[in-house]
Design a protein around this motif. Structure first.
Motif, PDB file in Angstrom:
ATOM      1  N   MET A 193       0.603  -1.148  -0.040  1.00 37.55           N
ATOM      2  CA  MET A 193       0.026  -0.006  -0.063  1.00 37.55           C
ATOM      3  C   MET A 193       0.683   1.322   0.003  1.00 37.55           C
ATOM      4  N   ARG A 219      -2.346   3.133  -3.353  1.00 40.27           N
ATOM      5  CA  ARG A 219      -3.200   2.444  -3.029  1.00 40.27           C
ATOM      6  C   ARG A 219      -4.435   3.150  -3.721  1.00 40.27           C
ATOM      7  N   GLY A 220      -5.643   2.502  -3.901  1.00 40.94           N
ATOM      8  CA  GLY A 220      -6.901   3.190  -4.521  1.00 40.94           C
ATOM      9  C   GLY A 220      -7.088   2.200  -5.646  1.00 40.94           C
ATOM     10  N   PRO A 249      -8.474   2.625  -8.785  1.00 43.64           N
ATOM     11  CA  PRO A 249      -8.019   2.871  -9.873  1.00 43.64           C
ATOM     12  C   PRO A 249      -6.514   3.083 -10.247  1.00 43.64           C
ATOM     13  N   ARG A 292      -3.461  -7.640  -4.999  1.00 45.48           N
ATOM     14  CA  ARG A 292      -4.506  -7.486  -4.042  1.00 45.48           C
ATOM     15  C   ARG A 292      -5.870  -7.589  -4.598  1.00 45.48           C
ATOM     16  N   CYS A 342     -12.208   6.903   3.807  1.00 48.92           N
ATOM     17  CA  CYS A 342     -11.194   6.376   3.033  1.00 48.92           C
ATOM     18  C   CYS A 342     -10.500   7.519   2.373  1.00 48.92           C
ATOM     19  N   ASN A 343      -9.795   7.396   1.305  1.00 51.49           N
ATOM     20  CA  ASN A 343      -9.386   8.489   0.328  1.00 51.49           C
ATOM     21  C   ASN A 343      -9.790   7.943  -1.049  1.00 51.49           C
ATOM     22  N   THR A 344     -10.582   8.739  -1.591  1.00 49.71           N
ATOM     23  CA  THR A 344     -10.972   8.451  -3.078  1.00 49.71           C
ATOM     24  C   THR A 344     -10.604   9.661  -4.134  1.00 49.71           C
ATOM     25  N   THR A 371      -6.221   7.760  -7.487  1.00 50.41           N
ATOM     26  CA  THR A 371      -6.608   7.807  -8.766  1.00 50.41           C
ATOM     27  C   THR A 371      -5.335   8.349  -9.665  1.00 50.41           C
ATOM     28  N   THR A 422     -12.737   9.895  -7.253  1.00 44.51           N
ATOM     29  CA  THR A 422     -14.130   9.683  -7.715  1.00 44.51           C
ATOM     30  C   THR A 422     -15.114  10.459  -6.520  1.00 44.51           C
ATOM     31  N   GLY A 455     -16.249   5.644  -2.256  1.00 41.19           N
ATOM     32  CA  GLY A 455     -15.676   5.122  -3.413  1.00 41.19           C
ATOM     33  C   GLY A 455     -16.136   3.443  -3.817  1.00 41.19           C
ATOM     34  N   ASP A 506     -14.406  -0.393  -4.544  1.00 40.34           N
ATOM     35  CA  ASP A 506     -13.300  -1.086  -5.184  1.00 40.34           C
ATOM     36  C   ASP A 506     -13.816  -2.421  -6.060  1.00 40.34           C
ATOM     37  N   SER A 517      -9.944  -5.645   4.910  1.00 44.27           N
ATOM     38  CA  SER A 517      -9.497  -4.255   4.446  1.00 44.27           C
ATOM     39  C   SER A 517     -10.766  -3.545   4.082  1.00 44.27           C
TER      40      SER A 517
HETATM   41  C1  LIG Z   1     -11.186   5.617  -5.931  1.00 48.98           C
HETATM   42  S1  LIG Z   1     -10.296   4.618  -4.567  1.00 48.98           S
HETATM   43  C2  LIG Z   1     -11.721   3.191  -4.537  1.00 48.98           C
HETATM   44  C3  LIG Z   1     -11.204   2.634  -3.041  1.00 48.98           C
HETATM   45  O1  LIG Z   1      -9.934   1.869  -2.830  1.00 48.98           O
HETATM   46  C4  LIG Z   1      -9.615   2.300  -1.339  1.00 48.98           C
HETATM   47  O2  LIG Z   1      -8.989   1.118  -0.941  1.00 48.98           O
HETATM   48  P1  LIG Z   1      -7.435   1.102  -0.646  1.00 48.98           P
HETATM   49  O3  LIG Z   1      -7.084   2.338   0.218  1.00 48.98           O
HETATM   50  O4  LIG Z   1      -7.371   0.053   0.478  1.00 48.98           O
HETATM   51  O5  LIG Z   1      -6.965   0.874  -1.742  1.00 48.98           O
HETATM   52  C5  LIG Z   1     -10.851   2.638  -0.748  1.00 48.98           C
HETATM   53  O6  LIG Z   1     -11.650   1.370  -0.476  1.00 48.98           O
HETATM   54  C6  LIG Z   1     -11.646   3.492  -1.950  1.00 48.98           C
HETATM   55  O7  LIG Z   1     -12.821   3.820  -1.555  1.00 48.98           O
END
Ligand SMILES: CSC[C@H]1O[C@H](OP(=O)(O)O)[C@H](O)[C@@H]1O
Length: 367
Positions: A43, A46-47, A49, A89, A161-163, A168, A173, A240, A242, A334
């Protein structure tokens, strides 16, 4: 403050090391598929997209810097590396969707080594460009839906979270919708959940909201219910995705499911923001979505910068603090799944999906 998660030019790829944000903006070189696998798995990037784009571009860099004897050799190499990258992942569908499309492209491209490699590289580079335009369209569609559904008066929004640009290729998003609503003058205040245990909210979303000067407040994950109960101006929760199953069940960061329940209880709109690359028509319901289990130490420790007595960050130095009783068991999924029944709308770059009179989404209309 830097918001560019991915830095790419032909033959070269770097990612912003998100494990060191928000205190340090450090870029890490990604030279090949192994670097990308390790960066996604840990990570560092991450994210949904972003991990698909980094995986695709890492292989593009690898192809550009490697010699192949034959067309078949490059085809086999691409297929093998994509299969490897997909295992980094499991939950986000963007990665496996991109790998499937890129493998198909290479398999169907006739010609010599250079022709095949160039076709792959062009397709991977297009993912970077398309993602930003998709996110801008998600933002526009989300703003129009909010105006139609919530009205023309200012309102507040909660997110998890982070979107954003750090998840991206840019703009984001769910956070992209918040940006579009803010730019239109309709946002009163944004609330961000810290999003334990990786703290995407406190470390990344807060970083983006401060960067954009968007009025925002950070809360703990456990405050979501009482926040809605005491702030009637919050009219929308936007999250967001996944992986969105065919029926609309949506896998997203752990804590999203309980937000959908809290939203229903308080009569707040619950909205998923996702590019169509996050929709998986092959998975019928959320029960079919694999939920990634992460290591216990990511929950029982917190890693952060070392700060001197004057509050200055000692660059490159981090400290790990153990915050749980040694020997305790740990469960660290997660993601979780918000059921379609609790989702008011799924906002994509192609338009907004809402349930029909039978309470069903029809996401196949986007394909
Ligand atoms: C636009 S990101 C989508 C999604 O991905 C993030 O998960 P992670 O931080 O574990 O990669 C999170 O669930 C976001 O909403």
């Amino acid at each position: 403050m830097v918001l560019e998660a991915i830095k790419y030019r032909p033959h070269s790829l770097e990612i912003l090391d998100q494990l060191r944000l928000p205190h340090e903006s450090v870029y890490a070189p990604i030279k090949n598929s192994t670097d990308a696998f390790n960066a996604i798995k840990s990570m560092t990037v991450r994210g949904a997209p972003a991990i698909a784009i980094v995986a695709a571009l890492a292989l593009a860099v690898e192809l550009a810097n490697r010699e192949f004897e034959s067309a078949d050799e490059v085809r086999s190499f691409v297929s093998e590396k994509l299969e490897y990258l997909v295992t980094s992942r499991p939950t986000a569908v963007n990665l496996s969707d991109a790998a499937r499309k890129l493998a198909k492209l290479v398999k169907e491209t006739e010609g010599d080594v250079k022709t095949i490699a160039d076709a792959y590289i062009a397709a991977a580079e297009k993912m970077l460009v398309d993602d930003v335009s998709d996110n801008m369209n998600i933002g526009k569609n989300g703003l129009e839906w909010a105006k139609k559904t919530i009205g023309q008066d200012k309102f507040s929004i909660l997110t998890i979270c982070n979107t954003g640009s750090l998840a991206t290729a840019g703009y984001g998003t769910a956070l992209g919708i918040i940006r579009s609503i803010y730019a239109d003058g309709l946002l009163s205040h944004a609330y961000a959940l810290e999003t334990r245990p990786y703290n995407q909210g406190s470390r990344l979303t807060a970083y983006e909201l401060v960067h954009d000067n968007i009025p925002a407040t950070l809360i703990t994950d456990s405050m979501a219910s009482v926040l809605l109960n005491s702030h009637p101006e919050i009219k929308m929760i936007v999250v967001g995705a996944d992986r969105v199953a065919r029926n609309g069940d949506t896998a997203n960061k752990i804590g999203t499911y309980q937000l959908s329940i809290v939203a229903k209880h308080h009569g707040v709109r619950f909205v998923v923001a996702a590019p169509t690359t996050s929709i998986d028509l092959q998975t019928m319901t959320g029960e079919g979505i694999a939920i990634e289990q992460r290591k216990p130490d990511e929950l029982v420790t917190v890693r952060g910068p070392v700060v001197d007595k004057d509050g200055n960050v000692n660059k490159g130095e981090t400290k790990t603090v153990h915050i749980a009783a040694p020997g305790i068991g740990v469960w660290n999924p997660s993601f979780d799944v918000a059921p379609a029944a609790l989702i008011d709308a799924i906002i994509t770059e192609k338009g907004v999906a809402e349930k029909d009179e039978n309470g069903e989404f029809h996401l196949e209309y986007f394909f």
